[in-house]
Motif scaffolding. Structure first.
Motif, PDB file in Angstrom:
ATOM      1  N   ASP A 107      69.324  45.307 -38.361  1.00  0.00           N
ATOM      2  CA  ASP A 107      68.030  44.114 -38.857  1.00  0.00           C
ATOM      3  C   ASP A 107      68.268  43.346 -37.917  1.00  0.00           C
ATOM      4  O   ASP A 107      68.631  42.748 -37.002  1.00  0.00           O
ATOM      5  N   LEU A 108      66.711  43.552 -37.182  1.00  0.00           N
ATOM      6  CA  LEU A 108      66.354  42.379 -36.230  1.00  0.00           C
ATOM      7  C   LEU A 108      65.648  41.685 -36.172  1.00  0.00           C
ATOM      8  O   LEU A 108      64.843  41.392 -37.263  1.00  0.00           O
ATOM      9  N   PRO A 109      65.455  40.106 -35.164  1.00  0.00           N
ATOM     10  CA  PRO A 109      65.411  39.623 -35.120  1.00  0.00           C
ATOM     11  C   PRO A 109      63.296  39.534 -34.897  1.00  0.00           C
ATOM     12  O   PRO A 109      63.037  37.913 -35.892  1.00  0.00           O
ATOM     13  N   GLU A 111      60.467  41.607 -36.346  1.00  0.00           N
ATOM     14  CA  GLU A 111      59.338  42.301 -37.404  1.00  0.00           C
ATOM     15  C   GLU A 111      58.934  43.690 -36.273  1.00  0.00           C
ATOM     16  O   GLU A 111      59.852  44.449 -36.885  1.00  0.00           O
ATOM     17  N   LYS A 112      58.453  43.320 -35.659  1.00  0.00           N
ATOM     18  CA  LYS A 112      57.173  44.440 -35.187  1.00  0.00           C
ATOM     19  C   LYS A 112      58.632  45.344 -34.435  1.00  0.00           C
ATOM     20  O   LYS A 112      58.439  46.332 -34.448  1.00  0.00           O
ATOM     21  N   ALA A 113      59.443  44.534 -33.719  1.00  0.00           N
ATOM     22  CA  ALA A 113      60.420  45.354 -33.103  1.00  0.00           C
ATOM     23  C   ALA A 113      61.573  46.794 -33.988  1.00  0.00           C
ATOM     24  O   ALA A 113      62.135  47.307 -33.838  1.00  0.00           O
ATOM     25  N   ALA A 114      61.578  45.732 -34.602  1.00  0.00           N
ATOM     26  CA  ALA A 114      62.197  46.294 -36.061  1.00  0.00           C
ATOM     27  C   ALA A 114      62.286  47.489 -36.602  1.00  0.00           C
ATOM     28  O   ALA A 114      62.742  48.563 -36.971  1.00  0.00           O
ATOM     29  N   ALA A 115      60.453  47.142 -36.586  1.00  0.00           N
ATOM     30  CA  ALA A 115      59.745  48.807 -36.952  1.00  0.00           C
ATOM     31  C   ALA A 115      59.491  49.784 -36.538  1.00  0.00           C
ATOM     32  O   ALA A 115      60.094  50.709 -36.776  1.00  0.00           O
ATOM     33  N   LEU A 116      59.465  49.473 -34.906  1.00  0.00           N
ATOM     34  CA  LEU A 116      59.514  50.578 -33.982  1.00  0.00           C
ATOM     35  C   LEU A 116      61.266  51.257 -33.883  1.00  0.00           C
ATOM     36  O   LEU A 116      61.278  51.916 -33.797  1.00  0.00           O
ATOM     37  N   SER A 117      62.529  50.663 -33.831  1.00  0.00           N
ATOM     38  CA  SER A 117      63.419  50.842 -33.890  1.00  0.00           C
ATOM     39  C   SER A 117      63.723  51.758 -35.407  1.00  0.00           C
ATOM     40  O   SER A 117      64.054  53.054 -34.829  1.00  0.00           O
TER      41      SER A 117
END
Length: 183
Positions: A107-109, A111-117
């Motif tokens: 759960d990253l703050p 959205e795009k970083a969360a999708a990449l991760s």
């Protein structure tokens, strides 16, 4: 003496000297990881060529570093987590995202970083056998098919660095010490 010396520009095998110099020009110093890779000119050249190619990818430096931290945490590589954390900060990744990535959170703050991760973790978990839904999830966040392939290339590049750092015990550079990490 260690099995894997940390070369200087002058002590590296002749075929590794030019790639080391290119890297020094791009990064500002010769990282100990590259100085260790220099023992094998093929390894040093491959690392340098992949890094140079990725610099021209259409995913941003920040996006590449999100992938880099994700891969490095998954591979339990203290050297590379520190390096990619430092480069992520330099590329403008928020401290909150970097902290979440370093903690291995899903759960990253952002959205795009969360999708990449998430895609990167799926890639690593499956050995590349990601299903269409995982690809579609990344495409749904605005990434193109070419960029999916660039994410894979970044993951491969980072895995190479992780494995070399883990196998050789390359010492953390002073320039990266503020980002030290333990598994």
């Amino acid at each position: 003496m260690t099995v894997f010396p940390v070369h200087s520009a002058g002590s590296a095998p002749q075929q590794s000297q030019q790639p080391l110099d290119e890297l020094r020009q791009r990064v500002g110093f010769i990282p100990n990881l590259a100085a260790t890779m220099a023992e094998a000119p093929t390894t040093m050249d491959g690392f340098n060529q992949l890094q140079r190619a990725l610099a021209h990818s259409t995913i941003t430096a920040a996006e590449r570093e999100v992938v880099g931290v994700t891969v490095s945490v998954a591979n339990r590589c203290p050297y590379s987590v520190a390096a990619h954390s430092a480069f992520a900060a330099r590329a403008g990744v928020s401290p909150e995202v970097i902290a979440a990535l370093r903690a291995g959170k899903d759960d990253l703050p952002e959205e795009k970083a969360a999708a990449l991760s998430a895609f990167t973790k799926a890639l690593l978990r499956s050995g590349g056998l990601v299903d269409r839904a995982e690809i579609d999830a990344l495409l749904g966040h605005g990434y193109s098919p070419a960029q999916v392939l660039e994410v894979i290339t970044q993951a491969v590049y980072t895995t190479m660095a992780n494995w070399v750092a883990n196998a050789t015990g390359a010492p953390l550079d002073d320039a990266l010490a503020a980002h030290a990490w333990t598994a």
